[in-house]
Design a protein around this motif. Structure first.
Motif, PDB file in Angstrom:
ATOM      1  N   LYS A  66       0.892  -1.353  -0.034  1.00 56.14           N
ATOM      2  CA  LYS A  66      -0.227   0.064   0.022  1.00 56.14           C
ATOM      3  C   LYS A  66       0.791   1.278  -0.001  1.00 56.14           C
ATOM      4  O   LYS A  66       0.495   2.317  -0.541  1.00 56.14           O
ATOM      5  CB  LYS A  66      -0.781   0.083   1.215  1.00 56.14           C
ATOM      6  N   PHE A  67       1.881   1.077   0.812  1.00 59.04           N
ATOM      7  CA  PHE A  67       2.669   2.295   0.768  1.00 59.04           C
ATOM      8  C   PHE A  67       3.629   2.607  -0.739  1.00 59.04           C
ATOM      9  O   PHE A  67       3.741   3.631  -1.114  1.00 59.04           O
ATOM     10  CB  PHE A  67       4.072   2.227   1.838  1.00 59.04           C
ATOM     11  N   ILE A  68       3.758   1.406  -1.469  1.00 63.12           N
ATOM     12  CA  ILE A  68       4.475   1.494  -2.713  1.00 63.12           C
ATOM     13  C   ILE A  68       3.370   2.076  -3.429  1.00 63.12           C
ATOM     14  O   ILE A  68       3.582   3.208  -4.392  1.00 63.12           O
ATOM     15  CB  ILE A  68       4.735   0.281  -2.938  1.00 63.12           C
ATOM     16  N   CYS A  69       2.189   1.916  -3.411  1.00 61.68           N
ATOM     17  CA  CYS A  69       1.071   2.135  -4.266  1.00 61.68           C
ATOM     18  C   CYS A  69       0.567   3.646  -4.073  1.00 61.68           C
ATOM     19  O   CYS A  69       0.310   4.306  -4.929  1.00 61.68           O
ATOM     20  CB  CYS A  69      -0.126   1.380  -4.172  1.00 61.68           C
ATOM     21  N   LYS A  70       1.048   4.038  -2.810  1.00 59.80           N
ATOM     22  CA  LYS A  70       0.163   5.308  -2.478  1.00 59.80           C
ATOM     23  C   LYS A  70       1.382   6.467  -2.651  1.00 59.80           C
ATOM     24  O   LYS A  70       1.373   6.989  -3.353  1.00 59.80           O
ATOM     25  CB  LYS A  70      -0.558   5.392  -1.150  1.00 59.80           C
ATOM     26  N   ASP A  71       2.269   6.207  -1.474  1.00 52.95           N
ATOM     27  CA  ASP A  71       3.393   7.297  -1.349  1.00 52.95           C
ATOM     28  C   ASP A  71       4.375   7.289  -2.257  1.00 52.95           C
ATOM     29  O   ASP A  71       4.646   8.331  -2.711  1.00 52.95           O
ATOM     30  CB  ASP A  71       3.774   7.264   0.045  1.00 52.95           C
ATOM     31  N   PHE A  72       4.816   6.045  -2.354  1.00 55.29           N
ATOM     32  CA  PHE A  72       6.161   6.015  -3.414  1.00 55.29           C
ATOM     33  C   PHE A  72       5.718   6.384  -4.762  1.00 55.29           C
ATOM     34  O   PHE A  72       6.346   6.961  -5.568  1.00 55.29           O
ATOM     35  CB  PHE A  72       6.597   4.615  -3.421  1.00 55.29           C
ATOM     36  N   TRP A  73       4.668   5.820  -5.352  1.00 54.67           N
ATOM     37  CA  TRP A  73       4.169   5.951  -6.512  1.00 54.67           C
ATOM     38  C   TRP A  73       3.917   7.578  -7.065  1.00 54.67           C
ATOM     39  O   TRP A  73       4.301   8.159  -7.909  1.00 54.67           O
ATOM     40  CB  TRP A  73       2.989   5.158  -6.891  1.00 54.67           C
ATOM     41  N   THR A  74       3.159   7.928  -5.833  1.00 56.20           N
ATOM     42  CA  THR A  74       2.936   9.507  -6.048  1.00 56.20           C
ATOM     43  C   THR A  74       4.118  10.343  -6.042  1.00 56.20           C
ATOM     44  O   THR A  74       4.212  11.350  -6.776  1.00 56.20           O
ATOM     45  CB  THR A  74       2.027   9.751  -4.701  1.00 56.20           C
ATOM     46  N   THR A  75       4.924  10.184  -5.176  1.00 51.10           N
ATOM     47  CA  THR A  75       6.242  10.894  -5.304  1.00 51.10           C
ATOM     48  C   THR A  75       7.130  10.806  -6.705  1.00 51.10           C
ATOM     49  O   THR A  75       7.632  11.578  -7.153  1.00 51.10           O
ATOM     50  CB  THR A  75       7.314  10.365  -4.151  1.00 51.10           C
ATOM     51  N   VAL A  76       7.104   9.405  -7.083  1.00 51.27           N
ATOM     52  CA  VAL A  76       7.891   9.221  -8.478  1.00 51.27           C
ATOM     53  C   VAL A  76       6.979   9.640  -9.697  1.00 51.27           C
ATOM     54  O   VAL A  76       7.465  10.323 -10.696  1.00 51.27           O
ATOM     55  CB  VAL A  76       8.363   7.839  -8.508  1.00 51.27           C
ATOM     56  N   PHE A  77       5.690   9.385  -9.684  1.00 54.99           N
ATOM     57  CA  PHE A  77       5.065   9.370 -10.809  1.00 54.99           C
ATOM     58  C   PHE A  77       3.921  10.435 -10.747  1.00 54.99           C
ATOM     59  O   PHE A  77       2.925  10.664 -11.633  1.00 54.99           O
ATOM     60  CB  PHE A  77       4.427   8.117 -11.394  1.00 54.99           C
ATOM     61  N   LYS A  78       3.620  11.355  -9.655  1.00 58.80           N
ATOM     62  CA  LYS A  78       2.678  12.276  -9.479  1.00 58.80           C
ATOM     63  C   LYS A  78       1.208  11.601  -9.228  1.00 58.80           C
ATOM     64  O   LYS A  78       0.461  12.447  -9.583  1.00 58.80           O
ATOM     65  CB  LYS A  78       2.970  13.247 -10.498  1.00 58.80           C
ATOM     66  N   LYS A  79       1.042  10.432  -9.297  1.00 59.20           N
ATOM     67  CA  LYS A  79      -0.388   9.940  -9.118  1.00 59.20           C
ATOM     68  C   LYS A  79      -0.160   8.444  -8.307  1.00 59.20           C
ATOM     69  O   LYS A  79       0.883   8.083  -8.347  1.00 59.20           O
ATOM     70  CB  LYS A  79      -1.134   9.804 -10.515  1.00 59.20           C
ATOM     71  N   GLN A  80      -1.346   8.045  -7.671  1.00 64.20           N
ATOM     72  CA  GLN A  80      -1.237   6.938  -7.000  1.00 64.20           C
ATOM     73  C   GLN A  80      -1.512   5.768  -8.191  1.00 64.20           C
ATOM     74  O   GLN A  80      -1.947   5.971  -9.348  1.00 64.20           O
ATOM     75  CB  GLN A  80      -2.400   6.713  -6.079  1.00 64.20           C
ATOM     76  N   ILE A  81      -1.080   4.526  -7.644  1.00 63.67           N
ATOM     77  CA  ILE A  81      -1.656   3.377  -8.528  1.00 63.67           C
ATOM     78  C   ILE A  81      -3.084   3.421  -8.678  1.00 63.67           C
ATOM     79  O   ILE A  81      -3.682   3.632  -7.767  1.00 63.67           O
ATOM     80  CB  ILE A  81      -1.007   2.183  -8.125  1.00 63.67           C
ATOM     81  N   ASP A  82      -3.520   2.918  -9.813  1.00 60.61           N
ATOM     82  CA  ASP A  82      -5.135   3.127  -9.971  1.00 60.61           C
ATOM     83  C   ASP A  82      -5.870   1.937  -9.472  1.00 60.61           C
ATOM     84  O   ASP A  82      -6.959   2.006  -8.692  1.00 60.61           O
ATOM     85  CB  ASP A  82      -5.386   3.103 -11.450  1.00 60.61           C
TER      86      ASP A  82
END
Length: 158
Positions: A66-82
């Motif tokens: 969940k951390f990877i999908c929300k925080d990590f992905w948002t920081t790197v790709f500017k959006k959450q995993i869908d």
């Protein structure tokens, strides 16, 4: 916004640079993909180290994903995993319906075969991040229609 454009341009240049510098045999047997994934692995390790230094410890594997999908992905790709799916047996599927590294490419079917080289770095990024959080995994990517993609994470039990 400028840093996002720089990241996209840098990623495209790294991919084309790896493929241009490679010999024909390296391209055919997947060494370029491996090289890109290893670059992503190292970057993922460093980013996770930086992002988690002030966070509480994770409870379990699902919490980490969940951390990877929300925080990590948002920081790197500017959006959450869908979408995040799991079978609760160590396999997770992360779906991004508008993956930033593929949005610059045409949505036509003719580019599907080239998509894997633009996803290798991100597979390594996820694997490196999980590795630094104590999870050994295998990450693969699949594209059925551009720019949507799915990353399958298989956790390797020790």
């Amino acid at each position: 916004m400028a840093d996002e454009a720089l990241f996209l341009l840098l990623h495209n240049e790294v991919v084309s640079g790896v493929y241009k510098s490679a010999e024909q045999g390296e391209v055919e047997n997947g060494r370029c993909i491996t090289k890109l994934e290893n670059m992503g692995f190292r970057v993922g390790q460093g980013l996770i180290e930086r992002f988690t230094k002030d966070t509480a410890r994770f409870k379990d594997e699902l919490d980490i994903m969940k951390f990877i999908c929300k925080d990590f992905w948002t920081t790197v790709f500017k959006k959450q995993i869908d979408n995040l799916r799991t079978n609760h047996q160590g396999i997770y599927v992360l779906q991004d319906n508008k993956f930033r590294l593929l949005t610059q490419m045409s949505a036509g079917k003719q580019y599907l075969e080239h998509a894997s080289k633009y996803l290798a770095f991100t597979c390594g990024l996820i694997r490196g991040g999980l590795s630094n959080l104590g999870i050994k995994s295998i990450v693969t990517a699949e594209v059925s229609s551009m720019p949507a993609c799915k990353f399958q994470v298989m956790i390797q039990k020790l």
